[in-house]
Design an enzyme around this catalytic site. Structure first.
Site, PDB file in Angstrom:
ATOM      1  N   ASP A  51       0.477  -1.141  -0.553  1.00  0.00           N
ATOM      2  CA  ASP A  51       0.319  -0.132   0.077  1.00  0.00           C
ATOM      3  C   ASP A  51       0.543   1.344   0.485  1.00  0.00           C
ATOM      4  O   ASP A  51       1.606   0.965   0.899  1.00  0.00           O
ATOM      5  CB  ASP A  51      -0.817   0.105   1.488  1.00  0.00           C
ATOM      6  CG  ASP A  51      -2.316   1.384   1.361  1.00  0.00           C
ATOM      7  OD1 ASP A  51      -2.791   0.892   0.808  1.00  0.00           O
ATOM      8  OD2 ASP A  51      -1.426   2.632   1.981  1.00  0.00           O
ATOM      9  N   ILE A  52       0.555   2.365  -0.364  1.00  0.00           N
ATOM     10  CA  ILE A  52       1.595   3.528  -0.827  1.00  0.00           C
ATOM     11  C   ILE A  52       1.019   4.114   0.144  1.00  0.00           C
ATOM     12  O   ILE A  52      -0.004   4.428   0.674  1.00  0.00           O
ATOM     13  CB  ILE A  52       0.785   3.977  -2.089  1.00  0.00           C
ATOM     14  CG1 ILE A  52       1.045   3.434  -2.984  1.00  0.00           C
ATOM     15  CG2 ILE A  52       1.528   5.508  -2.146  1.00  0.00           C
ATOM     16  CD1 ILE A  52       0.767   4.037  -4.862  1.00  0.00           C
ATOM     17  N   GLU A  60      -4.809   2.407  -3.888  1.00  0.00           N
ATOM     18  CA  GLU A  60      -3.308   2.670  -4.176  1.00  0.00           C
ATOM     19  C   GLU A  60      -2.657   0.968  -3.692  1.00  0.00           C
ATOM     20  O   GLU A  60      -1.515   0.704  -3.250  1.00  0.00           O
ATOM     21  CB  GLU A  60      -3.300   3.811  -3.112  1.00  0.00           C
ATOM     22  CG  GLU A  60      -3.080   3.703  -1.292  1.00  0.00           C
ATOM     23  CD  GLU A  60      -5.077   3.562  -1.596  1.00  0.00           C
ATOM     24  OE1 GLU A  60      -4.544   3.969  -0.641  1.00  0.00           O
ATOM     25  OE2 GLU A  60      -5.341   4.238  -2.188  1.00  0.00           O
TER      26      GLU A  60
END
Length: 587
Positions: A444-445, A488
């Site tokens: 996950d960003i 994301e």
């Protein structure tokens, strides 16, 4: 009547007969061939579209029923384990299983049943303990034990047999063939017309013809101009309800006058249609009749011109050469009779330099032109057939392109969630079968929402693309799989990879993305874009489920975020996890 006049009449009559027969035969044959080719072309398009839709429907039904069967198999296995552990008696375990399976509803009237290897129904909502071993589909189940099957069936409350689809799996300890079954017509909601709509609408039929699909209520499911409209009560200029005729006959050909929006008047249209019973659809391919007969009308006009020219020429020749000796005239008559019989391989030997000799030359040239013209017609028909083959190839290529695009994420260009689910299920089955480790990375960003708020959504989209490329280049094996999980989040599936290998890949991905040095002033952990990664490796193959495996990777991701982000944490499902030098926690 003088002999000269008789010769003139004979020659003129022969010319008229010869030309008329050639025109009639040429026109009739060409007209028939043209109509047959067009009708065959329409039928081929309908059949190809039928097969395309049938394939999409069968795939959806097969996947849906197969998933239910696998879940039910896991339920049976869990209760068997409780029986073996002494928690339940065997009879109690089987009763609980029967209660759970009979409570399930498949489609509208479908259900789950269990049959053993002797064809005896162990679980069934209506026919429990009934011996069905004499039914062909039960015989197939006994031999096959697992997989997908279609058959005809009539329950006690049904009036007629209908097509059923069934997926089965086998639980050997109790000799249970767990079967999930329902009528195919009840799975309409599983089919997405967008999967093949573009392919159908792009099919070219003649100059302005097209393909369309409607249901038995006359509602247009797919149509280039009137999709969603109901044409059930449409009538032609004679008051005939041609749509109801199509629905009644189900398969065949119909001709009716039709006027599309924007057109000044109605034109006769020929439609080839075929009924697809599982979806209650009618697949139709139509073209206007005037487009169908246009080449024949042009040919008919040419035949008239040629016939008139030959007639005028024969009158002139008859007048000039009526004085000649009858022998060469008889030769011409004989040759003309051969032409009437369809023999165009004629060349009269000419030994004269007078008018009769000239007539002989003209006759030879005429037959040669007719022969060449007939050959050109044959070649034209051959090219039409080749064009049809090429069109079918284009339809196939476009279908393959559509299938490829349906598996890719539109923004990042890597696999989408749908393809990821398919690949992960396949990798999971191979892992359980071969007992090889399977690793799953969910990343996950960090603070991606802050990034979007700061730099805007276009920059956020570009950031996703760069990260997708970084993930892809970090994977070295052909079996390594990357996909966009949603928003994301991204997923990496590593077949036959232990925890150490998966942790190394995760760390390489993290460093690769951090090394992109994408500015991120709103991040709380770095001045550049970073990611957090959760890694789960399956080493224990007993009593494991795919949802639990995914959940363990997601929990590892959550632990990485809670530990400060910009790090990867690896766990062994269901053991303890380890982190890299950027942070570590326990599962």
């Amino acid at each position: 009547m003088g002999f000269r006049l008789q010769i003139m009449l004979i020659l003129v009559s022969l010319s008229i007969i010869c030309t008329g027969l050639m025109s009639f035969i040429g026109y009739t044959v060409t007209n028939k061939l043209n109509k047959e080719l067009v009708l065959n072309s329409l039928q081929v398009k309908v059949d190809d579209t039928y097969n395309l839709i049938d394939s999409a429907v069968n795939t959806s039904i097969k996947n849906y029923l197969g998933t239910i069967a696998e879940i039910d198999a896991e339920i049976v296995e869990s209760y068997y384990a409780r029986f073996k552990s002494g928690e339940l008696t065997e009879d109690a375990a089987k009763k609980e299983i029967e209660k759970i399976l009979l409570a399930q509803k498949v489609g509208q009237t479908g259900y789950v049943y269990v049959v053993d290897s002797q064809g005896l129904l162990q679980v069934h909502p209506y026919l429990k303990n009934t011996d069905l071993s004499n039914f062909d589909f039960i015989k197939t189940q006994i031999v096959q034990k697992q997989g997908y099957l279609e058959y005809s069936w009539k329950n006690p409350a049904d009036r007629i047999e209908k097509k059923k689809a069934m997926s089965m799996t086998y639980f050997k300890p109790w000799d249970y063939i767990i079967s999930v079954s329902s009528y195919k017509t009840e799975f309409v909601n599983l089919v997405n017309t967008q999967d093949f709509k573009a392919n159908i609408l792009s099919t070219v039929v003649g100059a302005t013809g097209y393909m369309f699909i409607m249901d038995s209520k006359g509602q247009l499911i797919i149509h280039p101009k009137q999709e969603g409209a109901s044409i059930y009560d449409s009538v032609d200029s004679q008051g005939k309800k041609f749509i109801q005729e199509i629905i009644k006959n189900k398969n065949g050909t119909v001709v009716y006058p039709w006027k599309n929006p924007g057109e000044e008047s109605a034109r006769d249209k020929i439609v080839v249609y075929k009924y697809y019973q599982p979806m209650d659809w009618y697949i139709c391919s139509g073209v206007y009749v005037n487009e169908l007969i246009k080449p024949v009308q042009l040919l008919k006009k040419k035949f008239r011109i040629i016939s008139l020219s030959i007639l005028l020429l024969s009158i002139l020749i008859s007048h000039i050469y009526s004085k000649a000796i009858l022998r060469p005239v008889k030769m011409l008559i004989t040759a003309a009779e051969r032409v009437i019989n369809g023999n165009f391989d004629i060349n009269i030997k000419n030994v004269r330099n007078d008018e009769i000799g000239h007539l002989t030359n003209i006759f030879n040239q005429m037959i040669l032109k007719v022969k060449i013209y007939m050959e050109s017609i044959r070649m034209a028909n051959q090219k039409l057939e080749e064009a049809n083959v090429g069109l079918e190839q284009k339809v196939k290529e476009r279908t393959e392109q559509l299938e490829l695009l349906s598996n890719l994420d539109g923004m990042t260009g890597i696999a989408n969630r749908r393809k990821m689910d398919e690949y992960l299920n396949h990798a999971w089955e191979l892992t359980l079968r071969n007992k090889h480790p399977l690793s799953l990375i969910i990343l996950d960003i960090d603070f991606y929402k802050n990034y979007n708020d700061t730099y805007g959504h276009p920059a956020g989209d570009e950031c996703l693309k760069k990260i997708a490329r970084a993930i892809s280049v970090s994977l070295k094996r052909s079996t390594d799989f990357a996909a966009r999980y949603g928003g994301e989040e991204f997923v990496v599936i590593l077949s036959n990879t232990d925890q150490a290998g998966a942790a190394e890949v995760a760390e390489n991905i993290r460093k690769k993305i951090e090394g992109l040095e994408i500015p991120h002033v709103s991040s709380l952990v770095s001045s550049y874009v970073t990611v957090s990664l959760g890694v789960s490796t399956l080493l224990d193959f007993q009593n494991q489920s795919l949802p639990a495996f995914i959940r363990s990777a997601d929990e590892a991701l959550y632990a990485a975020k809670e530990s400060g982000r910009n790090r990867s944490i690896a766990v062994v499902c269901p053991a303890r996890h380890e982190g890299n030098d950027h942070g570590s926690d326990n599962c």
